[in-house]
Design an enzyme around this catalytic site. Structure first.
Site, short mmCIF file in Angstrom:
data_model
loop_
_atom_site.label_atom_id
_atom_site.label_comp_id
_atom_site.label_asym_id
_atom_site.label_seq_id
_atom_site.Cartn_x
_atom_site.Cartn_y
_atom_site.Cartn_z
N ARG A 61 34.61 52.47 28.68
CA ARG A 61 34.12 53.30 27.58
C ARG A 61 35.30 53.99 26.91
O ARG A 61 35.37 54.10 25.69
CB ARG A 61 33.09 54.34 28.08
CG ARG A 61 32.74 55.35 26.99
CD ARG A 61 31.51 56.23 27.26
NE ARG A 61 31.27 56.55 28.63
CZ ARG A 61 31.98 57.42 29.37
NH1 ARG A 61 33.00 58.08 28.83
NH2 ARG A 61 31.67 57.63 30.62
N TYR A 114 24.43 54.04 0.96
CA TYR A 114 23.76 53.11 1.86
C TYR A 114 22.59 53.87 2.51
O TYR A 114 22.76 54.99 2.99
CB TYR A 114 24.78 52.64 2.92
CG TYR A 114 24.15 51.78 3.98
CD1 TYR A 114 23.78 50.47 3.71
CD2 TYR A 114 23.91 52.28 5.25
CE1 TYR A 114 23.18 49.69 4.68
CE2 TYR A 114 23.32 51.50 6.23
CZ TYR A 114 22.95 50.21 5.93
OH TYR A 114 22.36 49.43 6.89
N ASP A 187 33.56 55.05 2.71
CA ASP A 187 32.95 53.87 3.32
C ASP A 187 33.48 52.66 2.55
O ASP A 187 33.12 52.44 1.39
CB ASP A 187 31.42 53.98 3.22
CG ASP A 187 30.70 52.79 3.87
OD1 ASP A 187 31.30 51.71 3.96
OD2 ASP A 187 29.52 52.97 4.24
N LYS A 212 29.74 43.46 8.21
CA LYS A 212 29.72 42.83 6.90
C LYS A 212 30.99 41.99 6.71
O LYS A 212 31.15 41.02 7.41
CB LYS A 212 29.55 43.91 5.83
CG LYS A 212 28.46 44.97 6.18
CD LYS A 212 27.07 44.42 6.24
CE LYS A 212 26.03 45.37 6.83
NZ LYS A 212 26.00 46.71 6.30
C1 LIG Z 1 25.58 48.00 6.70
C2 LIG Z 1 26.26 49.20 6.16
C3 LIG Z 1 26.40 50.37 6.93
C4 LIG Z 1 25.81 50.50 8.32
O1 LIG Z 1 26.42 49.65 9.23
P1 LIG Z 1 25.67 48.99 10.49
O2 LIG Z 1 26.73 48.12 11.06
O3 LIG Z 1 24.48 48.25 9.97
O4 LIG Z 1 25.28 50.12 11.38
C5 LIG Z 1 27.09 51.43 6.37
N1 LIG Z 1 27.58 51.38 5.12
C6 LIG Z 1 27.45 50.28 4.35
C7 LIG Z 1 28.01 50.28 2.97
C8 LIG Z 1 26.77 49.17 4.82
O5 LIG Z 1 26.63 48.09 4.05
#
Ligand SMILES: *Cc1c(COP(=O)(O)O)cnc(C)c1O
Length: 405
Positions: A61, A114, A187, A212
């Protein structure tokens, strides 16, 4: 034992992006010469006498060598001082917000954030005494007006946004956040570090859903934080931001497992070549859609018709693989989504395969009726890296079906 990340040997900071993504944190295994960091499927590590840790590893962890490799590579890719890998993007966000916020604090969030980010801030942190204001980030004056000096601890930025692909000026917003001792969080999931380097533009910390583009193959869920060199906690708290994140990553424990870290690292190596193709395919498709009479508007930061095209061109080296467009009616949008054959009808984005979705009913269903509601004739594309002629032929056929709906 401390939670200090184990050291990595070579300094790749002066290398180009692809070299960093392929080599940083990924020295050949000293024992065997294995070129790829192994999947260290172990929870614990033999100690050479009590406290005699090898390379700082004690319990997985706290740290695991496969995760360390990914964290170092991500930090190098973003030009940051420290990387942290989590089980999902939202786990990364949750850990960051716990590390920097206290009851009574205030967060500025994008008015088309998001959906999961908005839900986390409004519905998980809200009941713990965190207040938020949603604003249009493409208007720096509106952001300044929403900031409450002394109480605002985080300005949360997404650029481009999802699904409306709004663009925020990172350096302008960074100056506003800095002037009140708040953190600028970016982000960077949509742009990726290949196309946009938020830390160099003044962000304190970058967030990723590595699910992504970084993972890139729709086969793993993960998240990351990369903290900028010298970033400190917001006004009212003392100390380096990276130390607080490291403490919370271990204390809350939402870490990436070694298998997931390995897959994500594998994806990161080809990020640059994939993004080049995503960008080229998306540019061709955006042009095609703009000229199509069954499409009422196309939203893509690379189009001169995008209201913040110039800001995007200033801070991004390419415009990414996401496109949204409107068809004039919900019925036609739904019909287009149902009719494609190469574009798969699915949520998520950023993989090698092209995806299509209806945000109003799918990804953004949870924000219906709020400030974040999106138009019901909107279609979102995650343009993959297939042959662009096949993608355009697929959309041509689907738009004909949509027009008849
Ligand atoms: C998918 C996404 C998230 C969240 O991520 P997860 O891996 O699904 O928890 C946050 N910000 C953006 C822009 C996203 O596309």
């Amino acid at each position: 034992m401390t939670n200090d990340a184990p050291p990595h040997e070579d300094d790749w900071t002066t290398a180009g992006f692809s070299t960093r993504a392929i080599h940083a944190g990924q020295e050949p295994d000293p024992l065997t010469g294995a070129v790829v960091p192994p999947i260290y499927a172990t929870s614990t590590y033999k100690q050479d006498g009590v406290g005699g840790l090898r390379g700082g590893y004690e319990y997985s962890r706290s740290a695991n060598p496969t995760r360390t490799a990914l964290e170092s590579a991500l930090a190098a890719a973003e030009g940051g001082a420290a990387g942290f890998a989590f089980a999902s993007g939202l786990a990364a966000e949750d850990t960051l917000l716990r590390a920097v916020l206290r009851p009574g604090d205030h967060v500025v969030v994008p008015n088309d954030a998001y959906g999961g980010t908005y839900r986390l801030i409004a519905r998980v942190f809200g009941p713990w005494g965190i207040d938020h204001t949603a604003v249009d980030l493409s208007d720096p004056d509106a952001v300044l007006a929403a900031i409450e000096p002394g109480r605002t601890k985080v300005v949360w930025v997404e650029t481009p946004t999802n699904p409306l692909l709004g663009i925020a000026d990172i350096s302008a917003l960074s100056a506003h956040a800095r002037s009140v001792g708040a953190l600028l969080v970016v982000d960077n999931t949509f742009a990726t570090p290949y196309l946009q380097q938020p830390l160099a533009l003044g962000a304190d910390v970058v967030v990723h859903s590595t699910t992504k583009y970084v993972g890139g193959h729709s086969d793993v869920v993960g998240g990351a934080l990369v903290v900028g060199d010298g970033a400190m906690l917001p006004v009212g708290l003392e100390g380096p931001l990276a130390d607080a994140v490291r403490f919370h990553q271990n204390a809350s424990g939402a870490v990436a497992g070694p298998f997931d870290a390995w897959l994500t690292l594998r994806g990161l190596k080809t990020l640059a070549v994939r993004m080049d193709r995503h960008c080229a395919n998306a540019a061709a498709i955006a042009d095609f859609l703009e000229g199509h009479d069954a499409v009422t508007s196309v939203i893509y930061p690379g189009l001169a018709t995008h209201p913040d095209h110039e800001v995007a061109a200033k801070q991004m080296s390419g415009f990414g693989g996401m496109i949204s467009f409107r068809t004039g009616s919900e019925a036609s949008a739904l019909a287009v989504c149902a009719a494609t054959r190469v574009f798969t009808l699915a949520e998520s984005l950023g993989g090698v395969e092209s995806l299509i979705e209806h945000p109003h009913k799918m990804t953004h269903g949870s924000v219906a009726g709020t400030d974040l509601e999106v138009p019901d004739d909107l279609v979102r594309l995650s343009v993959g890296i297939e042959d662009v002629a096949d993608l355009i032929a697929d959309l041509t056929a689907a738009l004909a079906v949509g027009r008849a709906a």
